[in-house]
Structures are given as structure tokens and as C-alpha cells.
Write a protein that holds these residues in place. Structure first.
Motif, PDB file in Angstrom:
ATOM      1  N   ARG A 162       2.382  -2.704  -3.767  1.00 49.65           N
ATOM      2  CA  ARG A 162       2.748  -3.118  -2.717  1.00 49.65           C
ATOM      3  C   ARG A 162       2.613  -4.970  -3.105  1.00 49.65           C
ATOM      4  O   ARG A 162       3.337  -5.738  -2.076  1.00 49.65           O
ATOM      5  CB  ARG A 162       0.757  -2.663  -2.160  1.00 49.65           C
ATOM      6  N   ASN A 191      -4.782  -0.475   3.285  1.00 50.62           N
ATOM      7  CA  ASN A 191      -3.496  -1.142   3.960  1.00 50.62           C
ATOM      8  C   ASN A 191      -3.850  -2.408   5.336  1.00 50.62           C
ATOM      9  O   ASN A 191      -3.165  -2.775   5.574  1.00 50.62           O
ATOM     10  CB  ASN A 191      -2.397   0.109   4.605  1.00 50.62           C
ATOM     11  N   ASP A 249      -3.151  -6.380   5.675  1.00 51.51           N
ATOM     12  CA  ASP A 249      -1.854  -6.727   7.200  1.00 51.51           C
ATOM     13  C   ASP A 249      -3.041  -7.366   8.263  1.00 51.51           C
ATOM     14  O   ASP A 249      -2.114  -8.429   8.665  1.00 51.51           O
ATOM     15  CB  ASP A 249      -1.831  -5.137   8.258  1.00 51.51           C
TER      16      ASP A 249
END
Length: 198
Positions: free
Chosen positions: A119, A60, A64
């Protein structure tokens, strides 16, 4: 105390990212990460419930950074689909370990495979506001079609960027971005989708 705990979490993430990007998910064990970070196991569990939680947090974190890297290039004019794809290539070119974390390791590790698959639709939806109307209008509104598009598009782009990041596709970044843009246009135009992005 809270600041020290946050600092230790960053240390563990830094080590986890380095190990995952260099040696793969098999190298990211609790003991190995603690040894590299110079921390005891109790500090690991202060931040993460398990090795798998660390893997997901590292994924993650890098994802990001990719989103921020893409958004930072927007400026006053909206990005085109090709702009987005070239910024992805640039992100991986700057540090090939990022490609391993986001693209290769989800093919090898069950935790990352499931997380990455969950995701992908959200990642594509997050990209849509960054580009002009030509892609926004082309993306299917139907959830089922979006799921199919995400799966097919993700597989094609992962293969393309991995071959390039690994050095097996000996072309420049602009050529990769052009090829990726053609892939997006062709796949968005699949039956059930709107007309292709240009």
C-alpha cells in the motif's frame, strides 16, 4: 437482509479495530471478535473469508480515515508537505490506537506487513495531488525509484511517528511535523530523485 448483513460487518470491523488498536494482531481471532461482537461464527464468515481478511479490512478502514482527515484540511489552498505531515501527527494524536494499527502492527504481523508494503507506494501517490507543486515535481516518475523512495520514506516516518505516539519522543506535534518534513525533503533528494521539496 442486506442491511442486517452490512450492520454485522460494521460490528465486526468495530471490534476488530478496537482489539487491533489496543491489544495487537494476536488478539484478533475469529472467536474473540465474535464473542466481543455478540455474533456467531457463521456471521463472521458471512463478511470475511478469514481472520487475515478482517485484519486487512481494519487496516484499510483506518487508512481511509487518515486520507480523509488529510484531505479535509486542504481548503482552497493546496496543502504543503508539512501540512500533510502535521495532519498525520494530529490523526495519531487524537487516538494513538490508530498509530498502532497503521504503524506498529505491520511490523509484527506478516499479513499486515505484506499489505502495508503493497500500500505504501499507492498511499504516497494518493497524497501527491493533495499538496502543492513543490512535492509533485520532486517525486520520481520512475517506478523503480518510486519503490525505493516509498520503502525508505515509509521506514523513516514510521519510526518517527511511532516513537512520538508511544511517548518516547517527548516533543510537540509541530516539532514532529517539522522533523518529518525535513526527512521527506532529504529522502526525496536521494540520487535518482528530483530536487528536494521545500
Amino acid at each position: 437482509m442486506r442491511d442486517r448483513s452490512a450492520d454485522r460487518r460494521v460490528q465486526l470491523l468495530d471490534v476488530g479495530e478496537r482489539l487491533l488498536g489496543t491489544d495487537g494482531s494476536a488478539a484478533v481471532g475469529m472467536r474473540a471478535v465474535c464473542r466481543e461482537a455478540g455474533l456467531s461464527p457463521r456471521y463472521f464468515y458471512e463478511s470475511f473469508d478469514s481472520r487475515e481478511a478482517l485484519l486487512v479490512a481494519v487496516y484499510n478502514r483506518v487508512e481511509d480515515r487518515l486520507m480523509n482527515h488529510i484531505a479535509d484540511g486542504g481548503g482552497a489552498q493546496p496543502l504543503t508537505p508539512r501540512d500533510v505531515l502535521e495532519r498525520c501527527a494530529n490523526f495519531f494524536e487524537e487516538d494513538p490506537r490508530r498509530a498502532r494499527i497503521l504503524l506498529r502492527e505491520p511490523l509484527a504481523d506478516d499479513t499486515l506487513r505484506k499489505h502495508s508494503a503493497s500500500r505504501t507506494p499507492a498511499f504516497i501517490r494518493a497524497l501527491i495531488p493533495l499538496v502543492g507543486p513543490e512535492l509533485r515535481d520532486a517525486v520520481p516518475r520512475d517506478a523503480e525509484q518510486m519503490e525505493i523512495l516509498s520503502t525508505v520514506l515509509g521506514g523513516a516516518l514510521v519510526a518517527l511517528y511511532l516513537e512520538w505516539a508511544d511517548g518516547r519522543l517527548n516533543v510537540g506535534r509541530e516539532t514532529v511535523a517539522d522533523a518529518a518534513a525535513h526527512v521527506v525533503s532529504a529522502l526525496v533528494a536521494m540520487p535518482g530523485s528530483a530536487p528536494p521539496a521545500r
